[in-house]
Structure formats: C-alpha cells, structure tokens
Design a protein around this motif. Sequence first.
Motif, mmCIF file in Angstrom:
data_model
loop_
_atom_site.group_PDB
_atom_site.id
_atom_site.type_symbol
_atom_site.label_atom_id
_atom_site.label_comp_id
_atom_site.label_asym_id
_atom_site.label_seq_id
_atom_site.Cartn_x
_atom_site.Cartn_y
_atom_site.Cartn_z
ATOM 1 N N TYR A 42 29.565 -54.106 -12.735
ATOM 2 C CA TYR A 42 30.254 -55.033 -11.946
ATOM 3 C C TYR A 42 31.817 -54.699 -11.873
ATOM 4 O O TYR A 42 32.292 -54.190 -13.192
ATOM 5 N N GLU A 43 32.705 -55.053 -11.256
ATOM 6 C CA GLU A 43 34.242 -55.388 -11.040
ATOM 7 C C GLU A 43 34.646 -56.395 -10.546
ATOM 8 O O GLU A 43 34.603 -56.398 -9.172
ATOM 9 N N GLY A 44 34.904 -57.462 -11.069
ATOM 10 C CA GLY A 44 35.479 -58.514 -10.434
ATOM 11 C C GLY A 44 34.149 -59.179 -9.776
ATOM 12 O O GLY A 44 33.232 -59.349 -10.429
ATOM 13 N N ASP A 45 34.293 -59.339 -8.355
ATOM 14 C CA ASP A 45 33.031 -60.121 -7.854
ATOM 15 C C ASP A 45 32.379 -58.846 -6.910
ATOM 16 O O ASP A 45 31.708 -59.351 -5.826
ATOM 17 N N LEU A 46 32.552 -57.727 -7.255
ATOM 18 C CA LEU A 46 31.836 -56.730 -6.539
ATOM 19 C C LEU A 46 30.690 -55.955 -7.402
ATOM 20 O O LEU A 46 31.026 -55.874 -8.617
ATOM 21 N N ALA A 47 29.426 -55.794 -6.837
ATOM 22 C CA ALA A 47 28.362 -55.300 -7.660
ATOM 23 C C ALA A 47 28.253 -54.106 -7.220
ATOM 24 O O ALA A 47 27.989 -53.744 -5.890
ATOM 25 N N PHE A 48 28.240 -52.994 -8.027
ATOM 26 C CA PHE A 48 27.835 -51.607 -7.678
ATOM 27 C C PHE A 48 26.680 -51.326 -8.129
ATOM 28 O O PHE A 48 26.149 -51.140 -9.428
ATOM 29 N N SER A 49 25.651 -51.120 -7.325
ATOM 30 C CA SER A 49 24.404 -50.794 -7.711
ATOM 31 C C SER A 49 23.956 -49.319 -7.441
ATOM 32 O O SER A 49 24.444 -48.789 -6.486
ATOM 33 N N ALA A 50 23.036 -48.552 -8.244
ATOM 34 C CA ALA A 50 22.610 -47.378 -8.028
ATOM 35 C C ALA A 50 21.078 -47.227 -8.424
ATOM 36 O O ALA A 50 20.674 -48.134 -9.096
ATOM 37 N N ALA A 51 20.583 -46.336 -7.536
ATOM 38 C CA ALA A 51 18.958 -45.922 -7.769
ATOM 39 C C ALA A 51 19.163 -44.486 -7.925
ATOM 40 O O ALA A 51 19.780 -43.915 -7.284
ATOM 41 N N VAL A 52 18.131 -43.846 -8.901
ATOM 42 C CA VAL A 52 18.008 -42.730 -9.077
ATOM 43 C C VAL A 52 16.615 -42.295 -9.129
ATOM 44 O O VAL A 52 15.603 -43.114 -9.324
ATOM 45 N N ALA A 53 16.129 -41.317 -8.557
ATOM 46 C CA ALA A 53 14.732 -40.709 -8.732
ATOM 47 C C ALA A 53 14.728 -39.448 -9.442
ATOM 48 O O ALA A 53 15.246 -38.391 -9.437
ATOM 49 N N TYR A 54 13.925 -39.593 -10.732
ATOM 50 C CA TYR A 54 13.667 -38.448 -11.706
ATOM 51 C C TYR A 54 12.394 -38.033 -11.960
ATOM 52 O O TYR A 54 11.448 -38.669 -12.050
ATOM 53 N N SER A 55 12.076 -36.427 -11.769
ATOM 54 C CA SER A 55 11.062 -36.033 -11.861
ATOM 55 C C SER A 55 10.595 -35.589 -13.295
ATOM 56 O O SER A 55 11.358 -34.542 -13.751
ATOM 57 N N MET A 56 9.807 -36.131 -13.881
ATOM 58 C CA MET A 56 9.496 -35.820 -15.389
ATOM 59 C C MET A 56 8.914 -34.265 -15.565
ATOM 60 O O MET A 56 9.314 -33.557 -16.215
ATOM 61 N N ARG A 57 8.222 -34.115 -14.293
ATOM 62 C CA ARG A 57 7.706 -32.646 -14.364
ATOM 63 C C ARG A 57 8.783 -31.558 -14.091
ATOM 64 O O ARG A 57 8.839 -30.568 -15.112
ATOM 65 N N GLU A 58 9.737 -31.843 -13.333
ATOM 66 C CA GLU A 58 10.835 -30.904 -13.267
ATOM 67 C C GLU A 58 12.049 -30.888 -13.884
ATOM 68 O O GLU A 58 12.930 -30.483 -13.961
#
Length: 221
Positions: A42-58
């Motif tokens: 967060y920064e003030g009233d803004l929400a910054f969201s993030a999603a990641v996909a991680y391969s355990m095999r690679e």
Amino acid sequence: MSSVPESFRLEEARAVQRRLAQRVVERPLGEVDVVAAVDVAYEGDLAFSAAVAYSMREGRVLAAARSINKALFPYVPTLLSFRELMPMVRALLKLPAKYDVVMVDGQGKAHPYRLGIASHLGVVLDVASIGVAKSKLYGEVVGDKLIDPKDGEVIGAVVRCKKPLYVSVGHKATLEDAASLVKSLCTDSAMPLPILLAHNEANRAKRIKPKAFDKWGEAYE
DNA sequence: GCGACAG
DNA sequence: ATCTTGTCGC
C-alpha cells in the motif's frame, strides 16, 4: 484513509463468511510444480497487488502480473478479504500461466468463521490455495498445531522457517500438504519463496503513478 | 469491562 | 501494512 462504507453491515459480512466457508474443500494437493503467490502493498489509499507463478521443477518465475486499485475498505481484523481480495483476484486473473496452487499472505481456515482470505480466494476462483501468515489471528497454539478453542478442531499448523509461520488450508488442500509445501519453499527470509517474490513485485509496482481508474477502482493505462 | 486482533 | 534512524553485513 478509507473507512468502512455506510452500507456495510457486519452481520451480513459474517453470514457471507460462514456460508462461503461451507464451500471449502479439503483434499490432497496431488503433484505440485507451479506454485503461484499473491501479495498486496500500500501507498496511501492505493493497493498495489502482484501475482507470480514459480516452477519448483525449473526453479524460476514463469510469469508475473500486477494490478493497481483504490483501497475501498480499511484493514479490520477478520475482514481482511474486504480490503485485499479484489486486488489479489485481479492480479491473479492477469497471470499468464497455469498453476497448481496459490499461496496467500494471510490466514486460510485459521479464522474465527473459517474463512480467512486464502480460503475466500480459493473458493471464489475455485483454485487450490494455502494461507501463510507471519502472525496469528485466531486459535490456540498446541505443539505445532493451531486449535480452535471453541470446538477443539485443528485449524492450522505452525511451520518453523526462519521464524514461525501460521499455515492453514485455503481450499482444495490438506493441512499436511500445505505445511509440507511451505517447508519445502522456506528461504532465509521470513516468508516462503513464492510469497517473497510476489511481495517484492508488489512493492516495485509502487513506482507506477496511476492517472485514471475504471468504475471499479482499478487503474488502467 | 478487558484482552486479542492476518495485512 | 506503513512510518522511521542508526546499524550490521556482503
């Protein structure tokens, strides 16, 4: 900062949580390779969201996505979903990769109404999910388990990484599989690798200065 | 009334 | 979560 909307009714929110909690499914995860994770900064009233996909095999990040939204609800213990679920969902829906399970920074079943944000997200998107929290919201620690004081049910586990982590079933997973997966992804930091990556990605997004928002509060370019 | 209280 | 100074380590 944002405050509770006038239309908000706590009794209705509780009813929604209890109803959705009945839809939570507990079953083995099965084979897991790609682990997704979501986090919000967060920064003030803004929400910054993030999603990641991680391969355990690679051993690498396959994809990442972000979303910037106006925060429409304040942080209230037990009602975290009302503040962070939409930002998380929007980032996850933009993720251009398939995943086997998603780790959420927060509780799953270890919630007074059995619907922490990890479970809420799992049920809403119908995906396997796991809740991983740095601190406890609800429950009594007994050994390495988290017990519901009002009925004695096991609602979570304490997993020792760098620091103790409170792990609980989100959706379509068992507590054993959830704890096992978190252990296998422990790093030198406080959170498991996928969540750490999502956390960093969300914070990097803060450099972006949104100019316009749609009617639901999501920024667009 | 008092203590607890994810992010 | 965010705020916020000095301090430790690579």
